[in-house]
Design an enzyme around this catalytic site. Structure first.
Site, PDB file in Angstrom:
ATOM      1  N   ASN A 156       7.045  -5.988  -2.311  1.00  0.00           N
ATOM      2  CA  ASN A 156       7.559  -7.347  -2.771  1.00  0.00           C
ATOM      3  C   ASN A 156       6.972  -7.710  -4.369  1.00  0.00           C
ATOM      4  O   ASN A 156       6.666  -8.731  -4.770  1.00  0.00           O
ATOM      5  CB  ASN A 156       7.184  -8.577  -2.210  1.00  0.00           C
ATOM      6  CG  ASN A 156       7.866  -8.344  -0.746  1.00  0.00           C
ATOM      7  OD1 ASN A 156       8.975  -7.782  -0.450  1.00  0.00           O
ATOM      8  ND2 ASN A 156       7.323  -9.019   0.568  1.00  0.00           N
TER       9      ASN A 156
ATOM     10  N   ASP B 116       2.472  -3.531  12.892  1.00  0.00           N
ATOM     11  CA  ASP B 116       2.434  -4.810  12.237  1.00  0.00           C
ATOM     12  C   ASP B 116       1.370  -5.784  12.741  1.00  0.00           C
ATOM     13  O   ASP B 116       0.415  -5.105  13.024  1.00  0.00           O
ATOM     14  CB  ASP B 116       3.894  -5.349  12.421  1.00  0.00           C
ATOM     15  CG  ASP B 116       4.114  -6.095  11.323  1.00  0.00           C
ATOM     16  OD1 ASP B 116       3.779  -7.523  10.990  1.00  0.00           O
ATOM     17  OD2 ASP B 116       5.304  -5.905  10.497  1.00  0.00           O
TER      18      ASP B 116
ATOM     19  N   HIS C 148       4.450 -12.414  11.665  1.00  0.00           N
ATOM     20  CA  HIS C 148       5.178 -11.491  11.030  1.00  0.00           C
ATOM     21  C   HIS C 148       5.684 -10.261  11.978  1.00  0.00           C
ATOM     22  O   HIS C 148       6.790  -9.983  11.671  1.00  0.00           O
ATOM     23  CB  HIS C 148       4.188 -10.870   9.800  1.00  0.00           C
ATOM     24  CG  HIS C 148       4.899 -10.162   8.847  1.00  0.00           C
ATOM     25  ND1 HIS C 148       5.117  -8.489   8.967  1.00  0.00           N
ATOM     26  CD2 HIS C 148       5.596 -10.203   7.672  1.00  0.00           C
ATOM     27  CE1 HIS C 148       5.616  -8.106   8.134  1.00  0.00           C
ATOM     28  NE2 HIS C 148       5.885  -9.095   7.100  1.00  0.00           N
TER      29      HIS C 148
ATOM     30  N   SER D 215       9.873  -6.637   3.780  1.00  0.00           N
ATOM     31  CA  SER D 215       9.368  -6.589   5.327  1.00  0.00           C
ATOM     32  C   SER D 215      10.566  -6.972   6.173  1.00  0.00           C
ATOM     33  O   SER D 215      10.718  -6.247   7.331  1.00  0.00           O
ATOM     34  CB  SER D 215       8.300  -7.613   5.700  1.00  0.00           C
ATOM     35  OG  SER D 215       7.127  -7.157   5.187  1.00  0.00           O
TER      36      SER D 215
END
Length: 364
Positions: free
Chosen positions: A242, A115, A151, A309
């Protein structure tokens, strides 16, 4: 809840004063207070249900009262602060809490968070972040523990935020977390960087890879690295994407989630409805909470995010719990078990096998 700081008498000259709670054991409370020279204005409060007074006392008065046979206790009025730990709704929703109560906390299971990096100084993560790697060599992005984006830190908290009476708790709160920075501080990366992160995870004996990332374009090389990780015994979990719509009938799963060797995770809300943004298609394998998910952010902060996520790390956390409970399972057997014990929710192209369930998998 409120927890007091440790009580104790301050040291100093007899003329110094402070707030004290004094509990008496006789009827002569008023006379005792007067005998020790406590003025009326120094009686800050008199409690009704217990023989307790809140008094402003000098050190000498406090020490004298403490020694008196008609005084049970004298305590400094120490400051308190509000402490507490929130259990994000997703943790019990995937039976993570029930599994924790049975002692299944992901202990010694290694989870690589591919990430934007993970803040390893965060109060809810510091004890569990055991190492890391960055695929970048520029100064702004070379530190895997510097997450200017936030994130990766959010994802890490869902997997394994510490059970410490602060902030939130992760699904597998004793898992070993590894910050593998494959996305820069703007949240973007490349297929080559993800491949490097997967390779690092293989070479450093990770058990689980979580990739809350993806794109619409695939790569044969990235697919081969994903396959290699699975062949080497790692469980590979990724966000489905998404790019969904309200109808939910298009094939919109991104890469690397779309590869056969990767578990593609869709997102649901608290009512087990598919989030309208959650990508759909035949590659969707399992579902997990991905709406209004509270987790960690850099700088000892917290926030709620939406996205697949956020769903993917729920599955990674559950996998860590189950693997701790059943270490004899291969990654292929673990994957099959998670699918077999998932709670069916609807069409497979939207929910896969359904909502991942930790305790059901452990007790199966």
């Amino acid at each position: 809840m409120f927890l007091p700081a440790q009580a104790g008498f301050a040291t100093g000259t007899p003329t110094e004063s402070g707030d004290y709670l004094v509990k008496f054991n006789g009827a002569a409370e008023k006379g005792l207070v007067q005998a020790f020279g406590v003025e009326e204005e120094d009686i800050l409060h008199e409690y009704e249900l217990l023989s307790v007074k809140h008094l402003n006392l000098t050190d000498q008065q406090a020490q004298g009262l403490e020694r008196h046979p008609h005084v049970d206790m004298v305590e400094e009025n120490a400051e308190v602060q509000a402490l507490g730990q929130t259990v994000p709704w997703g943790v019990p929703h995937v039976q993570g809490t029930a599994a924790q109560e049975q002692g299944h906390t992901g202990d010694n299971v290694k989870v690589a968070i591919l990430d934007t990096g993970v803040d390893n100084t965060h109060e809810d993560l510091a004890n569990n972040v055991k190492g890391g790697h960055s695929v970048f060599d520029d100064a702004a992005n070379s530190d895997p523990y510097y997450d200017a984006n936030g994130h990766g830190t959010h994802v890490a908290g869902t997997v394994g935020a510490v059970n410490n009476d602060l902030g939130v708790i992760g699904v597998a709160y004793e898992a070993d977390l590894y910050a593998v920075k494959v996305l820069n501080n703007d949240g973007s990366g490349t297929l080559a960087g993800i491949a490097e992160g997967i390779e690092w995870s293989i070479e450093n004996d990770m058990d689980i890879i979580n990739m809350s990332l993806g794109g619409s374009q695939g790569s044969s090389i990235l697919e081969e690295f994903s396959d290699l990780a699975f062949d080497e015994g790692l469980l590979v979990v990724a966000a489905a994407g998404n790019s969904g719509n309200r109808g939910g009938n298009n094939d919109t799963v991104g890469y690397p989630a779309k590869y056969d060797s990767v578990i593609a995770v869709a997102a649901v809300d608290e009512n087990n409805n598919r989030a309208t943004f959650s990508s759909t298609g035949p590659a969707v394998e399992i579902a997990a909470p991905g709406v209004n998910v509270l987790s960690t952010l850099p700088g000892d902060d917290y926030a709620s995010y939406n996205g697949t996520s956020m769903a993917s790390p729920h599955v990674a956390g559950v996998a860590a719990q189950v693997w701790q409970a059943k270490p004899e399972l291969s990654n292929a057997e673990l994957r099959a078990l998670l699918n077999e014990t998932a709670k069916g929710l609807g069409p497979s192209h939207q929910y896969g096998h359904g909502l991942v369930q930790s305790l059901d998998a452990i007790e199966n």
